[in-house]
Scaffold this motif. Structure first.
Motif, PDB file in Angstrom:
ATOM      1  N   ALA A 141     -18.230  32.365  32.728  1.00  0.00           N
ATOM      2  CA  ALA A 141     -16.870  32.344  32.636  1.00  0.00           C
ATOM      3  C   ALA A 141     -16.107  31.637  31.796  1.00  0.00           C
ATOM      4  N   ARG A 142     -16.554  30.543  31.591  1.00  0.00           N
ATOM      5  CA  ARG A 142     -15.960  29.488  30.624  1.00  0.00           C
ATOM      6  C   ARG A 142     -16.622  29.436  29.300  1.00  0.00           C
ATOM      7  N   THR A 143     -16.350  30.550  28.524  1.00  0.00           N
ATOM      8  CA  THR A 143     -16.942  30.867  27.273  1.00  0.00           C
ATOM      9  C   THR A 143     -15.651  30.747  26.120  1.00  0.00           C
ATOM     10  N   PHE A 144     -15.962  30.236  25.123  1.00  0.00           N
ATOM     11  CA  PHE A 144     -15.100  29.931  24.042  1.00  0.00           C
ATOM     12  C   PHE A 144     -15.611  30.562  22.766  1.00  0.00           C
ATOM     13  N   ALA A 145     -15.032  31.660  22.309  1.00  0.00           N
ATOM     14  CA  ALA A 145     -15.803  32.424  21.024  1.00  0.00           C
ATOM     15  C   ALA A 145     -14.897  31.545  19.884  1.00  0.00           C
ATOM     16  N   LEU A 146     -15.778  31.412  18.839  1.00  0.00           N
ATOM     17  CA  LEU A 146     -15.187  30.605  17.565  1.00  0.00           C
ATOM     18  C   LEU A 146     -15.877  30.872  16.564  1.00  0.00           C
ATOM     19  N   ASP A 147     -15.065  31.581  15.411  1.00  0.00           N
ATOM     20  CA  ASP A 147     -15.754  31.799  14.220  1.00  0.00           C
ATOM     21  C   ASP A 147     -15.317  30.772  13.171  1.00  0.00           C
ATOM     22  N   ALA A 148     -16.193  30.315  12.519  1.00  0.00           N
ATOM     23  CA  ALA A 148     -15.987  28.937  11.869  1.00  0.00           C
ATOM     24  C   ALA A 148     -15.519  29.197  10.475  1.00  0.00           C
ATOM     25  N   GLY A 149     -15.376  30.557  10.002  1.00  0.00           N
ATOM     26  CA  GLY A 149     -14.722  30.831   8.696  1.00  0.00           C
ATOM     27  C   GLY A 149     -15.692  31.442   7.765  1.00  0.00           C
ATOM     28  N   ASP A 150     -15.332  31.689   6.598  1.00  0.00           N
ATOM     29  CA  ASP A 150     -16.046  32.528   5.454  1.00  0.00           C
ATOM     30  C   ASP A 150     -16.395  33.856   5.881  1.00  0.00           C
ATOM     31  N   PHE A 151     -15.323  34.460   6.736  1.00  0.00           N
ATOM     32  CA  PHE A 151     -15.713  36.070   7.169  1.00  0.00           C
ATOM     33  C   PHE A 151     -15.403  36.782   6.027  1.00  0.00           C
ATOM     34  N   SER A 152     -14.366  36.362   5.014  1.00  0.00           N
ATOM     35  CA  SER A 152     -14.161  37.535   4.003  1.00  0.00           C
ATOM     36  C   SER A 152     -15.268  37.768   2.976  1.00  0.00           C
ATOM     37  N   TRP A 153     -15.093  39.041   2.366  1.00  0.00           N
ATOM     38  CA  TRP A 153     -15.835  39.239   1.134  1.00  0.00           C
ATOM     39  C   TRP A 153     -15.307  38.534  -0.019  1.00  0.00           C
ATOM     40  N   LEU A 154     -16.122  38.478  -0.984  1.00  0.00           N
ATOM     41  CA  LEU A 154     -15.656  37.398  -2.040  1.00  0.00           C
ATOM     42  C   LEU A 154     -14.498  37.824  -2.619  1.00  0.00           C
ATOM     43  N   ASP A 155     -14.264  39.291  -2.951  1.00  0.00           N
ATOM     44  CA  ASP A 155     -12.967  39.633  -3.637  1.00  0.00           C
ATOM     45  C   ASP A 155     -11.790  39.994  -2.426  1.00  0.00           C
ATOM     46  N   ALA A 156     -10.913  38.945  -2.600  1.00  0.00           N
ATOM     47  CA  ALA A 156      -9.716  38.949  -1.519  1.00  0.00           C
ATOM     48  C   ALA A 156      -9.301  40.376  -1.454  1.00  0.00           C
ATOM     49  N   ALA A 157      -9.211  41.271  -2.328  1.00  0.00           N
ATOM     50  CA  ALA A 157      -8.428  42.497  -2.441  1.00  0.00           C
ATOM     51  C   ALA A 157      -9.336  43.654  -2.056  1.00  0.00           C
ATOM     52  N   ASP A 158     -10.600  43.440  -1.463  1.00  0.00           N
ATOM     53  CA  ASP A 158     -11.588  44.477  -1.204  1.00  0.00           C
ATOM     54  C   ASP A 158     -11.016  44.980   0.048  1.00  0.00           C
ATOM     55  N   LEU A 159     -11.264  46.308   0.193  1.00  0.00           N
ATOM     56  CA  LEU A 159     -10.610  46.906   1.594  1.00  0.00           C
ATOM     57  C   LEU A 159     -11.602  46.659   2.721  1.00  0.00           C
ATOM     58  N   ARG A 160     -12.837  46.142   2.344  1.00  0.00           N
ATOM     59  CA  ARG A 160     -13.575  45.740   3.623  1.00  0.00           C
ATOM     60  C   ARG A 160     -13.033  44.644   4.346  1.00  0.00           C
ATOM     61  N   ASN A 161     -12.378  43.705   3.820  1.00  0.00           N
ATOM     62  CA  ASN A 161     -11.645  42.636   4.480  1.00  0.00           C
ATOM     63  C   ASN A 161     -10.782  43.257   5.604  1.00  0.00           C
ATOM     64  N   GLU A 162     -10.085  43.944   5.030  1.00  0.00           N
ATOM     65  CA  GLU A 162      -9.073  44.564   6.025  1.00  0.00           C
ATOM     66  C   GLU A 162      -9.875  45.152   7.202  1.00  0.00           C
ATOM     67  N   TYR A 163     -10.766  46.131   6.834  1.00  0.00           N
ATOM     68  CA  TYR A 163     -11.524  46.539   8.030  1.00  0.00           C
ATOM     69  C   TYR A 163     -12.336  45.641   8.975  1.00  0.00           C
ATOM     70  N   LEU A 164     -12.764  44.535   8.128  1.00  0.00           N
ATOM     71  CA  LEU A 164     -13.638  43.607   8.769  1.00  0.00           C
ATOM     72  C   LEU A 164     -12.708  42.820  10.064  1.00  0.00           C
ATOM     73  N   LEU A 165     -11.456  42.460   9.642  1.00  0.00           N
ATOM     74  CA  LEU A 165     -10.559  41.932  10.685  1.00  0.00           C
ATOM     75  C   LEU A 165     -10.209  42.716  11.672  1.00  0.00           C
ATOM     76  N   ARG A 166     -10.033  43.957  11.360  1.00  0.00           N
ATOM     77  CA  ARG A 166      -9.726  44.964  12.521  1.00  0.00           C
ATOM     78  C   ARG A 166     -10.979  45.227  13.455  1.00  0.00           C
ATOM     79  N   ALA A 167     -12.192  45.078  13.197  1.00  0.00           N
ATOM     80  CA  ALA A 167     -13.332  45.076  13.774  1.00  0.00           C
ATOM     81  C   ALA A 167     -13.253  43.698  14.552  1.00  0.00           C
ATOM     82  N   TYR A 168     -12.765  42.590  14.084  1.00  0.00           N
ATOM     83  CA  TYR A 168     -12.863  41.392  14.822  1.00  0.00           C
ATOM     84  C   TYR A 168     -12.235  41.359  15.976  1.00  0.00           C
ATOM     85  N   ARG A 169     -11.041  42.353  15.974  1.00  0.00           N
ATOM     86  CA  ARG A 169     -10.278  42.510  17.144  1.00  0.00           C
ATOM     87  C   ARG A 169     -11.103  42.693  18.548  1.00  0.00           C
ATOM     88  N   PHE A 170     -12.051  43.371  18.132  1.00  0.00           N
ATOM     89  CA  PHE A 170     -12.961  43.847  19.281  1.00  0.00           C
ATOM     90  C   PHE A 170     -13.958  43.160  19.825  1.00  0.00           C
TER      91      PHE A 170
END
Length: 505
Positions: A141-170
C-alpha cells in the motif's frame, strides 16, 4: 515556478484509487498556473505539432509490427466503443522484510510507448509497466512511483512526446522528474506539454528564467503514511546540460546548491526520509551525497553494468536507475525519519504483468497518426481534406453510398460508449483528424461526423482533377490504419472491402 510551501499528502489506500480513469494525483508545492505569454484562446488550443510528425520516416510494415508486438500475449480485445479497462493486479514476490515504503523507479523511456520489433513479445511498453505498477500498489500500500526523467524523444516537437505523456496518466506516477533529455525542449514547449498532459511533474532545481513562462511543476513531492514521511526532490545542475541546446540553457534559471541544501535540511528537521533524483554522472552523485542529507540518491540514466546500490561516503545509498524495459523496486525500512535498511530488485516489464488497455489505446492512436504520415511520405504529399459534399458534386452515387454506410456514422459509435470526444478514438472515427482541413472539434466541425472520402482515397482535389491523374484504390495498408488487431480482431480485408467499396460510375 515559485510554488507555495509543500503540503503533506494523506496516506494512499491499498491498491489503486477509485478516481476517474487518467486523472492524476496532484503534486504538492505547485508553481502558478501555466502561462507562456499566449492568449487564452491559444492556451486552450492543442499544441502546434504537425500531424503525425515523426523524426525518422517509418515504413508501414514496421508500424504494423509495433501494433502487433504490443498486442502479443494480450487477452481478447474488447469492444472499442466502451472505455478500455485498467490492468488487473498480478502477484508480486515479497521482500526479505516488511517495508515501510516501496519506491518504484523508471528512467530513460526515450519516447518508447511500446516495444517495437517484428516478431515475438519483447520486454517494455507502458501498457505492461502500468500493469506492474498496479500489481505493486496492490501488494504494498505504501508505494511511491517515480520517473527519474529522460522520458522524452530527442526531438522536442515530435508527436510521440505528447502521446507518451498522455499514456503516463494511466501508469499512475507520484512524481515525474525532468531529466537532461527534457531540456531539448524550450521552457515554453515544456509548459505546453505539461498543460496538455497534467501529471505530478517534479522540476526540482530548474525553472524558466522568463517569469511569464510558468511550469505546473513542483520543487518537492511529499507523501505521508501514518508516522512515515517521504520527500522527493530533483537535482539538475547546469553542468549536466553540456549537450542541451544553448538557447534552452540560457532560458533556464537554476536553484543554488546552498538553497537546495537548506531545503533538504529543513525537510530532515520535519522528520522526512529524503529521496533525491540526481541528473548527472557518478562524480556529480558522489559530490551531492557529500553535502545533501539524502537517504537515497537516484542516479538517472546509468548502465545496468554499474552496481545497483552502493553507499556513498556521506552514508546515502546511491541507486542506479535506467532502461525503458525495466522498473527498479527499492524496499525501504524507515525509522525516525531515516532509511535504515533497503532491498533492491530490477523487474523486467514482461508478460507477467497485465496489460493496461487505456495506455495501449493511446499507443494505437499515436501509431495511427505516424503510419498515416508514413503512407503520405510514400506518395510524396500530405492530404488536404475537403468536405465529402465537395466530392458529391462529381460523384453523387458514391456520396450516397458513403452517406448510408457505417463509415459516415463512425463518431456515433463512440458516443454510444461515452467516448465521442476521446482523442485516442477520434483519429479513426472522424475525417482528417489533426490533418489540414480535417476535424477540429465537435463545435468547429459539426458536419464531420464520420470517416470521409480522403481518409481512404488518399489524394488531393487538385491531383484528382489533373489530366494525368491515375486513381489508386484504397488498399489494405489504408484500411489497417484503423482496423487493427486491437480494435477489429475479426477484420478480413477482402470480405470487408467488398462491402465498403464505392459503386462504379
Amino acid at each position: 515556478m515559485d510554488g507555495p510551501a509543500a503540503q503533506d499528502r494523506p496516506a494512499r489506500p491499498r491498491g489503486r484509487p477509485g478516481r476517474p480513469a487518467g486523472q492524476s494525483r496532484q503534486a504538492v508545492e505547485h508553481g502558478p498556473p501555466a502561462s507562456d505569454g499566449r492568449s487564452a484562446a491559444e492556451a486552450d488550443a492543442p499544441p502546434a505539432v504537425p500531424p503525425g510528425r515523426v523524426s525518422h520516416p517509418m515504413r508501414l510494415p514496421v508500424l504494423a509490427a509495433m501494433v502487433a508486438t504490443a498486442l502479443a500475449g494480450c487477452d481478447r480485445p474488447g469492444e472499442h466503443a466502451a472505455p478500455p479497462a485498467p490492468p488487473t493486479a498480478a502477484s508480486v514476490a515479497p521482500f526479505d522484510f516488511l517495508p515501510d515504503a516501496v519506491l518504484l523507479i523508471t528512467c530513460g523511456t526515450d519516447g518508447m510507448l511500446e516495444a517495437c520489433n517484428c516478431a515475438g513479445t519483447l520486454e517494455g511498453g507502458l501498457s505492461r509497466r502500468s500493469g506492474l505498477f498496479a500489481a505493486y500498489r496492490a501488494a504494498f500500500a505504501r508505494t511511491f512511483a517515480l520517473d527519474a526523467g529522460d522520458f522524452s524523444w530527442l526531438d522536442a516537437a515530435d508527436l510521440r512526446n505528447e502521446y507518451l505523456l498522455r499514456a503516463y496518466r494511466f501508469v499512475d506516477y507520484d512524481a515525474v522528474a525532468f531529466g537532461v533529455g527534457e531540456m531539448s525542449a524550450t521552457p515554453a514547449q515544456l509548459a505546453r506539454q505539461m498543460r496538455h498532459a497534467p501529471l505530478p511533474y517534479l522540476a526540482g532545481t530548474v525553472s524558466p528564467a522568463d517569469r511569464s513562462v510558468r511550469w505546473p511543476a513542483a520543487r518537492i513531492v511529499r507523501r505521508q503514511w501514518g508516522d512515515v514521511q517521504l520527500a522527493v526532490l530533483s537535482y539538475l545542475p547546469k553542468q549536466s546540460l553540456l549537450f542541451a541546446p544553448a538557447e534552452t540553457v540560457e532560458a533556464l534559471a537554476f536553484q543554488s546548491d546552498d538553497d537546495f541544501a537548506a531545503q533538504a535540511v529543513a525537510l530532515r528537521r520535519e522528520g522526512c526520509a529524503l529521496i533525491v533524483v540526481c541528473q548527472g554522472d557518478d562524480e556529480t552523485a558522489e559530490n551531492l551525497a557529500s553535502w545533501c542529507p539524502a537517504d537515497v540518491i537516484v542516479r538517472a540514466r546509468t548502465s545496468r553494468s554499474s552496481p545497483a546500490v552502493r553507499t556513498a561516503a556521506g552514508g546515502a545509498r546511491i541507486v542506479q536507475a535506467g532502461g525503458w524495459d525495466v522498473v527498479g523496486a527499492l524496499a525501504m525500512r524507515i525509522e525516525d525519519g531515516k532509511v535504515t535498511r533497503v532491498q533492491w530488485r530490477l523487474e523486467p516489464v514482461d508478460t507477467r504483468w497485465s496489460v493496461d488497455r487505456r495506455a495501449l489505446s493511446v499507443f494505437q492512436a499515436y501509431a495511427h497518426l505516424a503510419a498515416r504520415k508514413a503512407l503520405d511520405a510514400e506518395r510524396g504529399a500530405s492530404v488536404r481534406h475537403v468536405a465529402p459534399t465537395e466530392c458529391a458534386k462529381c460523384h453523387p452515387a458514391q456520396f450516397a453510398a458513403w452517406r448510408a454506410s457505417p463509415h459516415a456514422r463512425a463518431r456515433a459509435a463512440l458516443a454510444a460508449g461515452g467516448r465521442a470526444d476521446d482523442e485516442d478514438c477520434l483519429a479513426c472515427h472522424v475525417g482528417g483528424f489533426r490533418a489540414p482541413g480535417g476535424f477540429v472539434s465537435a463545435a468547429q466541425s459539426p458536419a464531420r461526423q464520420g470517416v470521409e472520402c480522403q481518409d481512404c482515397h488518399r489524394f488531393n482535389a487538385d491531383e484528382h482533377r489533373a489530366a494525368d491523374f491515375q486513381r489508386r484504390p484504397a488498399d489494405e495498408k489504408v484500411c489497417t490504419l484503423c482496423h487493427t488487431p486491437l480494435i477489429d480482431p475479426g477484420f478480413r480485408y477482402d470480405a470487408r472491402a467488398a462491402k465498403a467499396r464505392c459503386p462504379k460510375r
